[in-house]
Design a protein around this motif. Structure first.
Motif, PDB file in Angstrom:
ATOM      1  N   GLY A  22      -0.892   4.657   3.857  1.00 55.19           N
ATOM      2  CA  GLY A  22      -1.660   3.376   3.986  1.00 55.19           C
ATOM      3  C   GLY A  22      -1.340   2.502   4.954  1.00 55.19           C
ATOM      4  N   ASN A  23       0.245   2.072   4.928  1.00 56.62           N
ATOM      5  CA  ASN A  23       0.751   1.164   5.841  1.00 56.62           C
ATOM      6  C   ASN A  23       0.423   1.621   7.294  1.00 56.62           C
ATOM      7  OD1 ASN A  23       2.761  -1.126   5.174  1.00 56.62           O
ATOM      8  ND2 ASN A  23       2.551   0.089   3.558  1.00 56.62           N
ATOM      9  N   PHE A  50      -3.708   1.704   8.132  1.00 56.00           N
ATOM     10  CA  PHE A  50      -4.481   0.281   7.903  1.00 56.00           C
ATOM     11  C   PHE A  50      -5.034  -0.327   9.157  1.00 56.00           C
ATOM     12  CE2 PHE A  50      -4.506  -4.364   7.170  1.00 56.00           C
ATOM     13  CZ  PHE A  50      -5.758  -4.311   6.188  1.00 56.00           C
ATOM     14  N   SER A  58       4.137   4.122  -2.957  1.00 57.40           N
ATOM     15  CA  SER A  58       3.812   2.803  -2.557  1.00 57.40           C
ATOM     16  C   SER A  58       5.033   2.594  -1.445  1.00 57.40           C
ATOM     17  CB  SER A  58       4.030   1.486  -3.774  1.00 57.40           C
ATOM     18  OG  SER A  58       4.461   0.515  -3.358  1.00 57.40           O
ATOM     19  N   LYS A  80       0.706  -1.019   0.108  1.00 60.87           N
ATOM     20  CA  LYS A  80       0.051  -0.055  -0.046  1.00 60.87           C
ATOM     21  C   LYS A  80       0.705   1.569   0.086  1.00 60.87           C
ATOM     22  CE  LYS A  80      -3.642  -1.964   2.811  1.00 60.87           C
ATOM     23  NZ  LYS A  80      -4.895  -1.443   2.009  1.00 60.87           N
ATOM     24  N   SER A  81       0.239   2.463   0.042  1.00 60.40           N
ATOM     25  CA  SER A  81       0.951   3.757   0.208  1.00 60.40           C
ATOM     26  C   SER A  81       1.806   3.633   1.624  1.00 60.40           C
ATOM     27  CB  SER A  81       0.328   4.908  -0.089  1.00 60.40           C
ATOM     28  OG  SER A  81      -0.807   4.939   1.323  1.00 60.40           O
TER      29      SER A  81
END
Lengths: 245, 265
Positions: free
Chosen positions: B117-118, B121, B158, B113-114
């Motif tokens: 996002g990490n 999450f 990413s 993920k970005s």
């Protein structure tokens, strides 16, 4: 890795002991030079001292390489630190011996005091026996023996105090002999310092075994010890020496 | 190899604030016992290193601490005491445990993920929806993991485009984002170069101000560099536990001395 390290460490230990033997010989030659008027080679000690200094440099280099390349810890590390620190004490002892020899070269034979010279002989013998025993205790890694050796420094200190007293008496009687007496003073002082350095050496054996830094010098632990002992026993120490001869 | 007596050990009694304690923790893989009655007190706001040869049980022990040894026929006996509660009990919710006791693994394993996002999450999964809170957590955890300056301008790239060391620090940030008390690290730098390793170690030293860190490492020098306490394990037994300074200067047990000196293992 462990095998290489053990082998290198063995070499280092052997070199250290060999340096110790050389220094002992240096003390012997230096006092001999000081006490005998016709020594065949007046430069013998300075030659020996150069050799000892070189040995110390080599030893340090070896030790530093071992630390940098093998990154020893715990026992192994203490083993190397013991050699590193003890070798500088040994080197200092060598320097003192060279200074004694230097006094001999400049000695003006205006006056000779057999009593003082007898004490110097005793002191030299004492420190050399201490150094030999130290090398033995180092070889066998014997903390107990090291402690015993350190205790013997008190004798060296006593010799020093007695000799100094004799020299000062002499100085009061013979004004002209001050230079020569100063030589004596220097030499007993140097021998006394050699004794202190040997105590330091024994402290490193203890550190090597236990990881603890302890003070073993009886004179430092109890500064009054020598004076008190001498007051109690008068000048007995010296007279005993005469008898035993 | 020399024979050692595994029944003898030296465990220093820790009196400062205890973050986590295990009492006779034994882990069994089927019939095979992997650790034997490990009793250890981990002090708060400190780094404790677990060292030992391969197969000594240190990773097994570490993984038990946030209840990751529970699949299949693995059985964990004994107590794990966290805030006066034995968390090694079927009544305890493991997800709640892992919120308080985070884990970072050997291989950096960010999600595909970005970067942002990490971090978010797990937070979103735990019901945090407020964008402001999420953004704050992203910034603070990346800063604490000492990676903020390197990624702040491309948070939406990413995570897979990061270097190994950056990925690992991102994983640390991801664990911190959950605001755990205790951080478990299983050889976090063994896949990294010396520079990245140095950065992670520096990060750990800063993190211990806020967290309690337990790290498994094969790198003896790393243990000596970063940790305050060191536990030495062998064949599933805890054989020595002491402050790191003592372990590396003057260990109590011969076997510890021989292991850290590289004579076996």
């Amino acid at each position: 890795m462990a095998k290489t390290f053990t082998e290198e460490l063995k070499k280092l230990q052997n070199n250290f002991i060999s340096m110790g033997v050389d220094v002992n010989e240096e003390i012997y030659q230096a006092t001999k030079l000081f006490l005998s008027s016709n020594h065949p080679d007046k430069n013998i000690v300075s030659k020996q001292d150069k050799n000892v200094n070189q040995k110390e440099v080599n030893l340090e280099e070896q030790a530093l390489n071992l630390i940098a390349l093998q990154q020893p810890v715990a026992n192994d590390f203490r083993e190397i630190i013991c050699i590193l620190k003890a070798s500088s004490d040994l080197e200092r002892i060598g320097d003192h011996a060279a200074s004694i020899a230097n006094e001999a070269v400049h000695l003006k034979a205006v006056i000779q005091d057999p009593d003082v010279e007898r004490i110097i002989t005793q002191m030299s013998l004492k420190v050399r026996t201490m150094l030999e025993s130290f090398l033995n205790s180092y070889y066998h890694n014997d903390s107990y023996e090291s402690k015993v050796i350190a205790q013997e420094d008190i004798l060296v200190d006593k010799y020093f105090v007695q000799a100094r007293k004799l020299i000062m008496q002499e100085a009061e009687e013979h004004d002209l002999a001050i230079d020569a007496l100063y030589n004596y003073l220097r030499v007993i002082r140097l021998l006394e310092r050699i004794g202190d350095h040997i105590v330091n050496l024994t402290e490193w054996v203890l550190y090597r075994n236990s990881g603890e830094l302890v003070e073993l010098n009886p004179g430092k632990i109890e500064p009054d010890l020598v004076r008190r002992d001498l007051e109690k026993n008068g000048n007995n120490g010296l007279i005993e020496n005469k008898d035993s001869k | 190899m020399q024979k050692y007596d595994l029944s003898k050990s030296y465990v220093k009694e820790v009196t400062s604030n205890i973050a986590l304690e295990t009492d006779k923790l034994s882990v069994f893989y089927g019939k095979k016992q992997a650790t034997y009655d490990i009793s250890l007190k981990i002090p708060k706001n400190s780094i404790t290193a677990l060292i030992g040869a391969s197969g000594s049980g240190k990773s097994t022990y570490l993984r038990s601490l946030n209840r990751m040894n529970e699949s299949g026929n693995t059985n964990v006996e004994g107590k794990i005491i966290y805030e006066d509660i034995n968390i090694n009990s079927p009544k305890i919710n493991v997800y709640e445990v892992r919120k308080h006791i985070g884990m970072v693994f050997q291989e950096p394993n960010p999600f595909a993920k970005s970067i942002r996002g990490n971090i978010t999450f797990a937070l979103k999964n735990h019901g945090i929806k407020d964008k402001k809170v999420l953004d704050e957590r992203v910034v603070s955890s990346l800063k604490q993991a000492a990676i903020w300056d390197e990624v702040k301008d491309h948070l939406d790239d990413s995570a897979m485009s990061l270097s190994g060391g950056q990925k690992q620090r991102l994983c640390i940030a991801r664990s911190i984002a959950m605001q755990p008390d205790i951080l478990l690290l299983d050889e976090p730098t063994s896949a990294l170069d010396p520079v990245s390793t140095g950065k992670i170690e520096a990060t750990l030293r800063e993190l211990k101000e806020k967290y309690t860190i337990i790290i498994v490492t094969h790198n003896i020098q790393q243990a000596s560099r970063v940790s305050d306490y060191t536990a030495f394990m062998h064949s599933g037994h805890l054989l020595e536990y002491n402050d790191t300074n003592t372990i590396f200067n003057n260990p109590a047990m011969q076997i510890t001395n021989d292991y850290i000196s590289g004579h076996f293992g």
